[in-house]
Design a protein around this motif. Structure first.
Motif, PDB file in Angstrom:
ATOM      1  N   LYS A   1       0.812  -1.222   0.000  1.00  0.00           N
ATOM      2  CA  LYS A   1       0.000   0.000   0.000  1.00  0.00           C
ATOM      3  C   LYS A   1       0.845   1.272   0.000  1.00  0.00           C
ATOM      4  O   LYS A   1       0.366   2.339  -0.385  1.00  0.00           O
ATOM      5  N   MET A   2       2.086   1.171   0.464  1.00  0.00           N
ATOM      6  CA  MET A   2       2.939   2.349   0.580  1.00  0.00           C
ATOM      7  C   MET A   2       4.363   1.973   0.212  1.00  0.00           C
ATOM      8  O   MET A   2       4.885   0.961   0.698  1.00  0.00           O
ATOM      9  N   ILE A   3       4.995   2.772  -0.642  1.00  0.00           N
ATOM     10  CA  ILE A   3       6.381   2.562  -1.042  1.00  0.00           C
ATOM     11  C   ILE A   3       7.167   3.804  -0.628  1.00  0.00           C
ATOM     12  O   ILE A   3       6.934   4.898  -1.137  1.00  0.00           O
ATOM     13  N   LEU A   4       8.077   3.620   0.305  1.00  0.00           N
ATOM     14  CA  LEU A   4       8.866   4.729   0.824  1.00  0.00           C
ATOM     15  C   LEU A   4      10.203   4.803   0.104  1.00  0.00           C
ATOM     16  O   LEU A   4      10.882   3.790  -0.067  1.00  0.00           O
ATOM     17  N   SER A   5      10.574   5.991  -0.278  1.00  0.00           N
ATOM     18  CA  SER A   5      11.869   6.188  -0.907  1.00  0.00           C
ATOM     19  C   SER A   5      12.579   7.336  -0.213  1.00  0.00           C
ATOM     20  O   SER A   5      12.015   8.430  -0.064  1.00  0.00           O
TER      21      SER A   5
END
Length: 380
Positions: A249-253
């Protein structure tokens, strides 16, 4: 910007990780606040609404700076996440003190998302020991509205994940894992996602580019990908891989400059999951990247039944391959530090009893000796 549904929220599929903000003079503890402010403003303008910080990021400065950067924006324009720093066992009895300080540093009255930070072999016993009052305190803050959603991040192996979920899984709303197309099998990320799915827990992703390693592939690997998607840059493939996993649901970069931010925002303008041929291409690339570092252990445990020292050999082999691939990294050293001296690689006496029964004919005694040297070198 594409969005993902989480409960009643619309989260930007790309979140800004605040562990690698721009710094001054290469000093991780001195954030270039004007550059960070420009990135935060641009991120919000382009539709990113999730910001992930933590107590220890940038030597303790990330929460303070991101708090100031977000302060100029309306509170309902963004979702802010931070974490309880249980990676340091000395913090276990300070949950209330730390939580109040985090609210102060971030200049907010509540956190949208709050996590048990880095559940791993080193701290699992402390996190599960309810005499510290961590879980009870955080649940109380959730009841009081000062935490809107409670979850955890994890770098530990499957046994650690299972222990944490067995005790607290019913109360966890999300889990943050290191997932990328290299670690899908190398770090057993696929099995971890499947385990979380059994609990109905959606996945947040950290290290989508493996610390930048997946942004710079060998020329021959990049050529294969370009032939399949001429319009796509190499880093975008790592994000497209994650867009293919329904539980994510969430992709952190952790973006360090405006160019990285703009490139990633452009990728997340569209949702373009990979097809079978493209997934297969990434699988082959990941295999070629890790092949020379892999130890063919099947965890049959024949070795442990014949080791006079009782070493946890399969576990040591698993973290040894990570140590070799990463040329160090914190995971191997962290894992070994949790073992008593008599169970570490240095305790191997080189008797080769394990090797006599290993179906894979692994030179275990040589690996233990090499692992001991590498750990010593890493300590300085």
């Amino acid at each position: 910007m594409i969005y993902r549904q989480f409960q009643n929220l619309e989260l930007s599929a790309l979140g800004l990780g605040c562990m690698r903000l721009p710094v001054v003079g290469g000093d991780d503890g001195t954030i270039d606040e004007s550059a960070a402010q420009e990135m935060v403003d641009y991120a919000l303008e382009q539709g990113i609404n999730y910001f992930d910080t933590a107590w220890g990021y940038h030597n303790g400065q990330s929460e303070t700076v991101i708090g100031r950067c977000l302060k100029k924006h309306l509170r309902d324009q963004f979702y802010l996440a931070t974490k309880f720093p249980g990676y340091d066992p000395s913090n276990m009895d300070k949950v209330g003190e730390i939580f109040e300080k985090q609210l102060e540093k971030c200049q907010v009255d509540y956190f949208d998302f709050y996590l048990f930070h880095n559940v791993c072999e080193k701290n699992i016993d402390g996190y599960l020991d309810e005499t510290h009052g961590i879980f009870q305190y955080l649940m109380k803050q959730k009841e009081n509205g000062r935490i809107r959603h409670l979850g955890f991040s994890a770098h530990g192996a499957m046994p650690v994940l299972k222990r944490f979920l067995a005790q607290y899984g019913a109360h966890m709303e999300f889990c943050q894992l290191q997932i990328n197309y290299l670690d899908w099998t190398f770090q057993d990320a696929k099995a971890k996602v499947e385990l979380l799915d059994q609990y109905g827990i959606p996945v947040w992703v950290m290290e989508p580019l493996r610390g930048g390693r997946l942004a710079n592939l060998k020329a021959e690997d990049a050529t294969v990908l370009t032939a399949l998607r001429p319009q796509e840059g190499v880093p975008a493939w790592a994000f497209r891989f994650l867009q293919t996993i329904p539980q994510v649901k969430m992709i952190l970069s952790g973006m360090s400059n405006m160019d990285q931010l703009k490139d990633n925002i452009a990728t997340f303008a569209t949702d373009q999951p990979l097809n079978e041929e493209e997934m297969s291409a990434l699988e082959k690339i990941a295999d070629s990247m890790t092949r020379e570092f892999r130890v063919p252990c099947t965890a049959c445990h024949y070795c442990t039944s014949h080791c006079p020292q009782g070493l946890p050999i399969p576990d040591l082999l698993r973290v040894y391959q990570e140590q070799r691939f990463s040329n160090g990294g914190f995971i191997p050293a962290m894992f070994v530090s949790t073992l008593p001296e008599e169970k570490r690689p240095s305790a191997c006496i080189g008797c080769r009893s394990c090797e006599a029964v290993c179906p894979q004919q692994i030179k275990i005694s040589e690996i233990m000796a090499d692992f001991t040297v590498k750990l010593s070198e890493a300590e300085g």
